[in-house]
Write an enzyme that holds these catalytic residues in place. Sequence first.
Site, PDB file in Angstrom:
ATOM      1  NE  ARG A  64      64.979   5.004  16.836  1.00 43.05           N
ATOM      2  CZ  ARG A  64      64.039   4.776  15.923  1.00 43.05           C
ATOM      3  NH1 ARG A  64      63.583   3.542  15.743  1.00 43.05           N
ATOM      4  NH2 ARG A  64      63.550   5.773  15.205  1.00 43.05           N
ATOM      5  CD1 TRP A 427      63.343  13.903  69.352  1.00 44.26           C
ATOM      6  CD2 TRP A 427      65.414  14.050  68.512  1.00 44.26           C
ATOM      7  NE1 TRP A 427      63.382  15.008  68.524  1.00 44.26           N
ATOM      8  CE2 TRP A 427      64.640  15.125  67.992  1.00 44.26           C
ATOM      9  CE3 TRP A 427      66.740  13.953  68.117  1.00 44.26           C
ATOM     10  CZ2 TRP A 427      65.151  16.068  67.107  1.00 44.26           C
ATOM     11  CZ3 TRP A 427      67.261  14.895  67.217  1.00 44.26           C
ATOM     12  CH2 TRP A 427      66.468  15.935  66.731  1.00 44.26           C
ATOM     13  CE1 TYR A 431      66.642  16.146  62.145  1.00 47.87           C
ATOM     14  CE2 TYR A 431      68.906  15.341  62.215  1.00 47.87           C
ATOM     15  CZ  TYR A 431      67.981  16.295  61.818  1.00 47.87           C
ATOM     16  OH  TYR A 431      68.389  17.383  61.095  1.00 47.87           O
ATOM     17  CG  ASP A 447      60.676  17.340  68.695  1.00 47.50           C
ATOM     18  OD1 ASP A 447      61.805  17.250  68.189  1.00 47.50           O
ATOM     19  OD2 ASP A 447      60.011  18.397  68.706  1.00 47.50           O
TER      20      ASP A 447
END
Length: 490
Positions: A64, A427, A431, A447
């Site tokens: 438990r 890109w 993302y 980027d």
Amino acid sequence: MPAFAPDAAYAAVLARDARFDGRLFVGVTSTGIYCRPICRVRTPRRENCRFFESAAQAEAEAFRPCMKCRPELAPPDPSLAWTTMDASRTLARQAAAWLEACDDAEASIEQLAEHLGITSRHLRRIFLAEHGVTPLQYLQTRRLLLAKALLTDTALPVQDVAAAAGFASLRRFNAAFVQHYRLQPSRLRAQRGAPAPGSEPTLRLAYRPPLAVDALLKFLAARAVPEVEQVDVAGRRIERSLALDVQGVRHAGGLAVRFDEAAGEVLLSLDASLWPAVGRVVALVRRWLDLDADPGPIAAHLQPLLPSSLPGLRLPGCLDRFELAVRAVLGQQITVAAARTLAGRLVGRLGEALPHGRRLFPQPMAVAAATRDEIAALGITGRRAETLRALAESWPRLRYAQQTLAREGSVAEALAELCELPGIGPWTAHYILMRGWSWPDAFPPADVVLRKQLAITERGAAATRAEAAAAARFSPFGSYAVLELWRTAP
């Protein structure tokens, strides 16, 4: 048994080593109780200890949960959702992640097997081999521990606790709770002294320190859309709206999270309208704030490559994948502030109003129903308006929208599918998956900031090769490297 030797496990218990929290549980045969390794009660004798990798394993052996350390608060094993292990172990771990996020009281192993693309028999076999319990035992433990947390930390009626934890009826809940914990739910609440009715119910969500709270909040604050999200960096608090469907019922309202850095916890509060969906909300919040990340391996991999990298940097996810995708499109080739302004206009025009001055981010049907000219009138270019409508119309069919987690090969499939939509290139697709799927190894191509930070001066194919080489060095934590490079850019 855990993957580490029992003597090593006992050493972790003696040291109360937080690095093992959520990965190791110790059952004490003399009491029938199982604890987290950080439990502050008197350390049991070695001969009285049994060690388990999960709470489900401990409960399957009739232990438990401890009332002091509360195993339901332990951060989940961070390897559940994303792993590079062999195919069977990958499926077993992803099956566990699916069960962690499951909110359907009638969920079946057949549904899970269909989701993973395997037979239910194969699922049971690989799950038992990896986790030491059956999928149903794992799901039952997850539901009972959530119910235990709700009984302890909130004043929700027991019937509402049963429903929120995913039980089909109060009778089933009471029977399962008594069988596993030898205690009536109402008795547990009486013993623990739940908050008085009228007080704000709050759940505690643990994470593995360190967590760079400032960096996470500043990232989200810069992108917070008025009426949808409010970020208080100094107060360590976020408030925002949310709508989601659970078993065909729509729930909409507000939630708030507050970081308690001293305790290593996030405190989650919900409007009354969202408590029936608390199981789903907890899973979403943990991924949104990257609470399941293990900062140790991330730092060990990135610091030699990025010596100034911030300890405990987290990958901001999202609560609404469609919202994230829309905002990614709106942010193409403009500043973060300008993208936030456009998102605010879209919310004001198409978002559903809620009490207390809140609005929901527009849902796919609302965007799909708007005309190109209606969207363009908000200052959004006609081409991007068309992209938003195409995204909304395609939403029910997209892998990105449908899958709870990423299977082997599905990242490449989702990237390709997103790039097929007009106006979404590599890109934007990277993302979207980086934050929408919490993909830890994204590296958005071409980027400008990343190339500048990495001193990539080549052009054309040579620049692409240099970028790919950098991504390979940062793998499997490319997304965290991207965040660090963006964060430190002048």
